[in-house]
Write an enzyme that holds these catalytic residues in place. Structure first.
Site, PDB file in Angstrom:
ATOM      1  N   LYS A  44     -12.760   1.263  11.547  1.00 39.20           N
ATOM      2  CA  LYS A  44     -11.508   1.678  12.194  1.00 39.20           C
ATOM      3  C   LYS A  44     -11.712   1.923  13.690  1.00 39.20           C
ATOM      4  O   LYS A  44     -10.840   1.615  14.511  1.00 39.20           O
ATOM      5  CB  LYS A  44     -10.956   2.938  11.517  1.00 39.20           C
ATOM      6  N   GLY A 101       0.815  -1.202   0.000  1.00 39.52           N
ATOM      7  CA  GLY A 101       0.000   0.000   0.000  1.00 39.52           C
ATOM      8  C   GLY A 101       0.851   1.254   0.000  1.00 39.52           C
ATOM      9  O   GLY A 101       2.081   1.213   0.165  1.00 39.52           O
ATOM     10  N   PHE A 102       0.195   2.387  -0.177  1.00 40.45           N
ATOM     11  CA  PHE A 102       0.878   3.678  -0.287  1.00 40.45           C
ATOM     12  C   PHE A 102       1.730   3.963   0.954  1.00 40.45           C
ATOM     13  O   PHE A 102       2.943   4.180   0.868  1.00 40.45           O
ATOM     14  CB  PHE A 102      -0.192   4.758  -0.491  1.00 40.45           C
ATOM     15  N   ILE A 103       1.109   3.924   2.131  1.00 42.77           N
ATOM     16  CA  ILE A 103       1.827   4.230   3.368  1.00 42.77           C
ATOM     17  C   ILE A 103       2.711   3.061   3.786  1.00 42.77           C
ATOM     18  O   ILE A 103       3.846   3.252   4.234  1.00 42.77           O
ATOM     19  CB  ILE A 103       0.843   4.613   4.483  1.00 42.77           C
ATOM     20  N   TYR A 143     -16.497   2.863   6.837  1.00 40.69           N
ATOM     21  CA  TYR A 143     -15.031   2.886   6.925  1.00 40.69           C
ATOM     22  C   TYR A 143     -14.583   3.377   8.301  1.00 40.69           C
ATOM     23  O   TYR A 143     -13.795   2.723   8.991  1.00 40.69           O
ATOM     24  CB  TYR A 143     -14.459   3.778   5.830  1.00 40.69           C
TER      25      TYR A 143
END
Length: 322
Positions: A155, A10-12, A151
């Protein structure tokens, strides 16, 4: 340290893994390489990591407890960094089940296996979307028990479960709440990546709202360094990782992209989604005092770096589905 890092393509996750490896740690990265967005971007990030010493990759879904258990049995980890997630507010409204399965149940799998195998240090990526409906600027101590999207709810469930495991099993838990992360090799479903590509390709931007809504944009390198800094946490702590209460409007972001691309944007205005936040602004005093962290890349510099990356990788980015 030897670190299990989920969501490594993933991006992070990819940038965090890269920084950890640069610091001399070893990283066992897992990712399911799902097709939520064009998998070629994930393959690009993963390919860069696989060129570095100290990195091992396993294609595993964190929903698969048995596959994770086999990893814990084979390897001795010093910490678990759970950066795997289904992200995106609008997509979670369309398919909330997959968000609960990955973000909440997947997190539980990792926590339970940590207890089973005697691990004590857990870090989890969370989101500024939890602050929807709160007054700005957002502080970690705010009541976030009324999430406005599946979402955010998924979380919040993961954060609550992590607290339970901290309380019951004495785990050190760091929760990092991210604010609008952008930068090179970003997510094709997020506006910075899509807007640059649309302007570059001469296609209309789909803009929800007037563009005057603001975001506390945070450059990827700052996010990754803050995430790593949070590994020093003892007990249970939540940290905002954001731009530092200096929000930028979407229109200002578009203007920067136009400047560095040398092209004007064509804009297709659409109604704002009820699950979207009008503005975000992070108070980062806690991360500054506890972790010695604060962002160093301002949005104007960051947007330029991002545009230059898109131009340098144009040969394959032109084929990415948006």
């Amino acid at each position: 340290m030897k670190i299990l890092l989920t969501g490594v393509a993933g991006f992070i996750g990819a940038r965090t893994a890269e920084m950890l490896l640069e610091q001399g740690h070893s990283v066992l990265g897992v990712d399911n390489l799902n097709d939520y967005y064009d998998v070629r971007v994930k393959e690009y990030r993963l390919g860069r990591l696989q060129e570095l010493d100290g990195f091992v990759f396993h294609q595993i879904d964190i929903e698969n407890r048995d596959a994770l258990d086999a990893l814990f049995k084979e390897h001795s980890f010093d910490a678990v960094m759970n950066l795997a997630a289904r992200a995106g507010v609008r997509a979670s409204i369309e398919d909330p089940y997959v968000y609960l399965a990955t973000n909440t149940l997947g997190s539980l799998n990792l926590l339970d296996l940590m207890v089973k195998h005697g691990l004590k240090k857990y870090l989890m990526a969370s989101t500024s979307s939890l602050y929807a409906g709160c007054d700005m600027p957002f502080v970690e101590s705010m009541d976030v028990r009324r999430p406005l999207s599946p979402y955010a709810a998924s979380k919040l469930g993961a954060e609550a479960m992590a607290y339970s495991y901290h309380h019951l099993h004495d785990l050190d838990v760091a929760i990092v709440r991210y604010f609008t992360v952008y930068g090179p090799a970003g997510r094709p479903d997020m506006s910075p990546f899509r807007f640059i590509e649309w302007i570059k390709r001469g296609e209309p931007i789909t803009l929800y709202g007037t563009g005057e809504q603001t975001r506390d944009f945070t450059y990827i390198d700052d996010i990754a360094s803050g995430t790593i800094a949070a590994l020093q946490t003892q007990g249970y702590e939540i940290y905002n990782l954001g731009g530092g209460n200096e929000p930028i409007s979407i229109n200002q972001m578009i203007e920067q992209m136009e400047t560095h691309l040398g092209k004007k944007a064509l804009i297709d205005y659409q109604p704002m989604n009820s699950a979207d936040m009008q503005d975000t602004s992070a108070t980062i005093d806690k991360a500054k005092s506890n972790l010695g962290w604060e962002p160093v890349v301002c949005p104007m510099e960051g947007f330029k770096k991002t545009v230059l990356w898109h131009l340098s990788e144009e040969s394959w980015l032109n084929k990415i589905q948006l």
